[in-house]
Write an enzyme that holds these catalytic residues in place. Structure first.
Site, PDB file in Angstrom:
ATOM      1  N   HIS A  20     -57.524 -44.127  14.634  1.00 44.79           N
ATOM      2  CA  HIS A  20     -57.955 -44.622  13.453  1.00 44.79           C
ATOM      3  C   HIS A  20     -59.297 -44.089  13.027  1.00 44.79           C
ATOM      4  O   HIS A  20     -59.580 -43.625  11.852  1.00 44.79           O
ATOM      5  CB  HIS A  20     -58.200 -46.077  13.484  1.00 44.79           C
TER       6      HIS A  20
ATOM      7  N   HIS B  72     -50.986 -45.380  10.375  1.00 46.23           N
ATOM      8  CA  HIS B  72     -50.016 -45.769  11.440  1.00 46.23           C
ATOM      9  C   HIS B  72     -48.542 -44.997  11.077  1.00 46.23           C
ATOM     10  O   HIS B  72     -48.369 -44.658  10.126  1.00 46.23           O
ATOM     11  CB  HIS B  72     -49.665 -47.324  11.296  1.00 46.23           C
TER      12      HIS B  72
ATOM     13  N   HIS C 174     -55.875 -45.921  20.462  1.00 48.16           N
ATOM     14  CA  HIS C 174     -54.988 -46.235  19.264  1.00 48.16           C
ATOM     15  C   HIS C 174     -56.143 -46.691  18.164  1.00 48.16           C
ATOM     16  O   HIS C 174     -56.182 -45.885  17.062  1.00 48.16           O
ATOM     17  CB  HIS C 174     -54.231 -47.527  19.225  1.00 48.16           C
ATOM     18  N   GLU C 175     -57.038 -47.257  18.544  1.00 50.65           N
ATOM     19  CA  GLU C 175     -58.113 -47.785  17.646  1.00 50.65           C
ATOM     20  C   GLU C 175     -59.150 -46.334  17.350  1.00 50.65           C
ATOM     21  O   GLU C 175     -59.626 -46.373  16.321  1.00 50.65           O
ATOM     22  CB  GLU C 175     -58.999 -48.810  18.096  1.00 50.65           C
TER      23      GLU C 175
ATOM     24  N   TYR D 151     -46.291 -48.993  15.779  1.00 49.84           N
ATOM     25  CA  TYR D 151     -46.315 -50.701  16.035  1.00 49.84           C
ATOM     26  C   TYR D 151     -44.931 -50.914  16.761  1.00 49.84           C
ATOM     27  O   TYR D 151     -43.774 -50.181  16.769  1.00 49.84           O
ATOM     28  CB  TYR D 151     -46.481 -51.501  14.961  1.00 49.84           C
TER      29      TYR D 151
END
Length: 280
Positions: free
Chosen positions: A178, A184, A174-175, A233
């Site tokens: 980014h 998101h 996930h990071e 999320y």
């Protein structure tokens, strides 16, 4: 040059012209909220206390923009007018990296497993830094799970606080998404057709984390909304009472995967390969 592009001292923003425009990532809608410093108090304590049984993901606990997006203040100071409007993609999909944190062998395995997922399913390549000027530095400060968006120029951190940001390899994936330039899923401009934000359950002061992006700033490369995305999320993100803050509006088989951190969804892979023009 686009009117929102900002000149910077070093190479934070690539020059925008007909040849390079599609390499840019527009961050202008985020404004000043994307700037800050690692939060060693509130966020660090929340992530430290995060239990494996929690319905939330550890990156949803941060005091940063949308929980885990942070551009450290030094990048703001590098801009001439104080607003970073753009970042860029990593040339050729190659991301030089260093690992500076004091990680356990299992945590290092999860980081390298995340790398291997990219290497196996996309054309992105994480390679150990030698002399490259632009690179990510993976650290584990007591400030939560966070990353900047895209390539900023110079050294930029991806923070994975031990142990809770590294219990699976989904949070590193996930990071790192980014850091590649992705935002998101639940903040997509068409979000309200797929999930409803239950504001009555959101922590005070946290509704800004649910603001929608415009179509201009949140390109999905023609890929539809994805409940199963590793960038989505959970349904209790930023909850003040443990009740849902996101309600699924469609009867879709992927809806039960909301907030999953097991790895890429098929749509995640397609988006990465489209953004970086992968031929695989």
């Amino acid at each position: 040059m686009q009117p929102y592009a900002i000149q910077v001292k070093y190479s934070i923003v690539a020059k925008i012209n007909a040849d390079t425009d599609d390499e840019s990532i527009d961050l202008s809608e985020m404004g000043e909220a994307i700037y800050g410093n690692p939060d060693l108090e509130t966020t660090g304590a929340l992530v430290d206390a995060h239990g494996e049984e929690s319905m939330q993901n550890p990156e949803e606990l941060g005091t940063y923009f949308e929980g885990d997006i942070l551009i450290p203040m030094r990048f703001r100071e590098d801009t001439r007018n104080g607003l970073l409007a753009l970042s860029t993609r990593w040339p050729g999909g190659v991301v030089p990296y260093e690992i500076k944190g004091t990680f356990t062998p299992q945590e290092l395995d999860n980081i390298h497993h995340a790398f291997n997922e990219y290497h196996t399913k996309t054309c992105i390549r994480f390679k150990k830094r030698t002399v490259e000027r632009d690179y990510i530095s993976i650290v584990n400060g007591k400030s939560g799970c966070w990353s900047s968006i895209g390539r900023l120029g110079g050294r930029q951190e991806v923070n994975l606080q031990s142990p809770n940001c590294l219990r699976t390899y989904g949070t590193p994936i996930h990071e790192l998404m980014h850091a590649l330039g992705f935002l998101h899923e639940q903040n997509r401009y068409e979000r309200d057709d797929y999930v409803k934000v239950l504001s009555e359950n959101v922590k005070p002061g946290m509704m800004a984390n649910f603001e929608k992006s415009s179509a201009r700033t949140h390109s999905a490369f023609g890929i539809g909304y994805d409940y199963a995305s590793v960038m989505h999320y959970s349904n209790t993100s930023f909850s003040k009472n443990g009740k849902p803050t996101l309600q699924v509006l469609r009867n879709h088989p992927d809806a039960r995967q909301l907030g999953q951190r097991r790895g890429f969804s098929p749509s995640d892979i397609r988006k990465i390969n489209l953004m970086y023009k992968c031929k695989i």
